[in-house]
Scaffold this motif. Structure first.
Motif, PDB file in Angstrom:
ATOM      1  N   MET A 195       0.830  -1.201   0.000  1.00 20.80           N
ATOM      2  CA  MET A 195       0.000   0.000   0.000  1.00 20.80           C
ATOM      3  C   MET A 195       0.867   1.256   0.000  1.00 20.80           C
ATOM      4  N   PRO A 196       1.439   1.591  -1.129  1.00 22.92           N
ATOM      5  CA  PRO A 196       2.302   2.777  -1.135  1.00 22.92           C
ATOM      6  C   PRO A 196       1.480   4.053  -0.922  1.00 22.92           C
ATOM      7  N   MET A 197       1.983   4.958  -0.112  1.00 20.44           N
ATOM      8  CA  MET A 197       1.286   6.214   0.162  1.00 20.44           C
ATOM      9  C   MET A 197       2.234   7.366  -0.149  1.00 20.44           C
ATOM     10  N   PHE A 198       1.645   8.525  -0.521  1.00 20.83           N
ATOM     11  CA  PHE A 198       2.565   9.587  -0.958  1.00 20.83           C
ATOM     12  C   PHE A 198       3.376  10.188   0.192  1.00 20.83           C
ATOM     13  N   ILE A 199       2.922   9.987   1.444  1.00 18.58           N
ATOM     14  CA  ILE A 199       3.748  10.457   2.564  1.00 18.58           C
ATOM     15  C   ILE A 199       5.064   9.681   2.581  1.00 18.58           C
ATOM     16  N   ALA A 200       5.039   8.460   2.023  1.00 12.77           N
ATOM     17  CA  ALA A 200       6.235   7.616   1.976  1.00 12.77           C
ATOM     18  C   ALA A 200       6.746   7.497   0.541  1.00 12.77           C
ATOM     19  N   MET A 201       6.747   8.632  -0.154  1.00 15.89           N
ATOM     20  CA  MET A 201       7.330   8.669  -1.505  1.00 15.89           C
ATOM     21  C   MET A 201       8.207   9.911  -1.604  1.00 15.89           C
ATOM     22  N   ASP A 202       9.141   9.875  -2.547  1.00 17.48           N
ATOM     23  CA  ASP A 202       9.972  11.049  -2.793  1.00 17.48           C
ATOM     24  C   ASP A 202       9.505  11.710  -4.082  1.00 17.48           C
ATOM     25  N   ARG A 203      10.116  12.882  -4.360  1.00 19.06           N
ATOM     26  CA  ARG A 203       9.787  13.544  -5.629  1.00 19.06           C
ATOM     27  C   ARG A 203      10.301  12.692  -6.786  1.00 19.06           C
ATOM     28  N   PRO A 204       9.720  12.679  -7.961  1.00 18.52           N
ATOM     29  CA  PRO A 204       8.590  13.524  -8.363  1.00 18.52           C
ATOM     30  C   PRO A 204       7.220  12.887  -8.079  1.00 18.52           C
ATOM     31  N   LYS A 205       7.198  11.587  -7.749  1.00 22.00           N
ATOM     32  CA  LYS A 205       5.913  10.904  -7.577  1.00 22.00           C
ATOM     33  C   LYS A 205       5.096  11.534  -6.447  1.00 22.00           C
ATOM     34  N   HIS A 206       5.803  11.886  -5.384  1.00 21.09           N
ATOM     35  CA  HIS A 206       5.117  12.501  -4.247  1.00 21.09           C
ATOM     36  C   HIS A 206       4.340  13.742  -4.691  1.00 21.09           C
ATOM     37  N   THR A 207       4.982  14.573  -5.493  1.00 17.96           N
ATOM     38  CA  THR A 207       4.360  15.840  -5.927  1.00 17.96           C
ATOM     39  C   THR A 207       3.055  15.567  -6.658  1.00 17.96           C
TER      40      THR A 207
END
Ligand code: HEM
Length: 415
Positions: free
Chosen positions: A96-108
């Motif tokens: 369950m990937p979440m954007f709080i646990a992602m880096d740029r650029p995917k997080h953005t």
């Protein structure tokens, strides 16, 4: 690297400065070791803990510094994610990937799918129903009788808010805090039985949201957060697992945190009756009190980062792959920024500088909503001249991530 002698009273079966120990939070004993860390070793390597070796970053300035370098200090679940516990779920079949646990650029990109739900104009739109629900709930509370503030007010109000935000089936809304408690408690992963139980509950949640997803994907776009995400442009690049992960993020992010501030503010005002008197005399202090409650309580004790390369952190050698715990709970008590920091001060002039929402590209996307909910709660309590007296020490969550309360017996009187 800082090396410190153990505290004189410590039985040295563990590092007394290992502030990841769950019991410190359960028994409300975290203030002293953090005081020592800030004074003696604001950046400290703990060699041995339940979570393995990690760096404790416990003062304001280095926390901000680390959060300002998101390429060097990663949030990504691929490096280990945002809590000291390594993400075991990702190692199993439940991803369950979440954007709080992602880096740029995917997080953005992914943050963009939910950000429109938290703009000032959306907050204005939501505030009327929030106020009405808060009023109704407060009017039902018994006067002069004992009850549990956590369950009856904090959990119920935050749950109602999330149900409104998601347009979640109202009669099932209590599933939200139930799922959130299981998803957000990282201590559960250490025990095989609770780990399995947690996975089962997460699956149940996944399938419930799957049904909601299917219904909304085929319906016309609506202003609720689920529909907004499904119909957003960035969603086309998001897998269904990522969608689920982000929903869980919103549930846990919106539940545990605001809920615990709602309990913390009652506890804090009760502990500092002279501050409570100031607030009762001047409702103009309500907005500031909301920020001060968030600072003083700090519902998420830490966020983790992982070094993507060797680095020097104010003279400390950080190696690629090292874990760093950014202790907001301690940065918010940093005396060089917050005078008399242990005091809940309703008129603190820099309460808004707190780090409880984090800093930088991951700073809490729901911050405005949280502030609004807490401000409305305080305002509606003031309107009713409601004083909440805490009857005994609250019971607390045994974990170093969510810093919160499981029960707090209270009695309401009027002032
Ligand atoms: C991120 C705290 C309320 C949704 C965060 C972070 C913290 C935090 C510490 C991570 C910041 C970082 O890594 O730098 C809080 C506190 C709250 C609160 C203390 C209440 C007092 C909410 C609410 C929602 C929410 C009400 C939504 C309903 C999120 C989301 C993120 C986040 C989606 C991820 C942001 C990103 O990675 O870009 N929050 N939060 N939070 N929060 Fe909150």
């Amino acid at each position: 690297m800082a090396t410190l002698a153990p505290a004189p009273d410590a039985v040295v079966a563990h590092d007394p400065l290992d502030v990841s120990r769950a019991a410190l939070y359960r028994d409300h004993l975290w203030e002293e070791p953090f005081r020592r860390l800030r004074a003696e070793a604001p950046i400290y390597r703990c060699e041995d803990s339940t979570f393995g070796p990690y760096w404790s970053v416990s003062t304001y300035k280095p926390i901000v510094h680390v959060e300002s370098l998101p390429e060097l200090y990663s949030s990504s679940w691929e490096y280990g994610g945002i809590t000291l516990a390594d993400p075991v779920d990702q190692a199993s079949e439940f991803i369950m990937p979440m954007f709080i646990a992602m880096d740029r650029p995917k997080h953005t990109d992914q943050r963009r799918t939910v950000a429109p739900a938290f703009t000032p104009s959306e907050m204005t739109r939501l505030s009327e129903s929030m106020r009405a629900r808060t009023s109704a709930l407060l009017d039902e509370l018994p006067i002069g009788q004992h009850f549990d503030w956590v369950d009856r007010v904090s959990v119920e109000l935050t749950t109602q808010m999330l149900a409104i935000l998601f347009d979640f089936p109202w009669e099932d809304r209590r599933k939200l805090p139930y799922w959130s408690d299981w998803a957000g408690n990282i201590e559960l992963v250490h025990n095989e039985e609770t780990r399995k139980q947690r996975l089962e509950i997460l699956f149940e949640m996944g399938s419930y949201f799957q049904t909601l997803w299917n219904a909304r994907a085929h319906a016309a776009p609506a202003p609720d957060l689920i529909s907004m995400m499904i119909h957003s442009e960035a969603m086309s690049g998001m897998s269904q697992n990522e969608f689920m992960g982000n929903l869980v993020l919103l549930i846990v992010g919106g539940n545990d945190t605001t809920r615990n501030t709602m309990s913390g503010l009652v506890y804090g005002l009760d502990k500092f009756p002279d501050e409570r008197a100031k607030l009762e005399a001047d409702p103009g202090l309500i907005a500031n009190t909301a920020s001060e409650a968030i600072r003083w309580q700090t519902p998420l004790a830490h966020m983790r980062r992982t070094a993507t390369a060797d680095a020097d952190l104010f003279g400390h050698p950080i190696a690629k792959g090292d874990k760093l715990a950014l202790w907001y709970i301690s940065g918010n008590r940093d005396e060089s920024v917050f005078a008399d920091a242990d005091r809940f001060k309703v008129d603190r002039d820099n309460a808004r500088r707190h780090l409880a929402f984090g800093y930088g590209i991951h700073r809490c996307v729901g911050a405005r909503l949280a502030e609004l909910q807490i401000t409305i709660l305080l305002a509606e309590m003031a309107k009713r001249r409601m004083r909440v007296n805490v009857l005994e020490e609250p019971q607390r969550v045994a974990a170093c991530f969510v810093n919160g309360y499981t029960a707090m017996p209270v009695e309401i009187t009027r002032y």
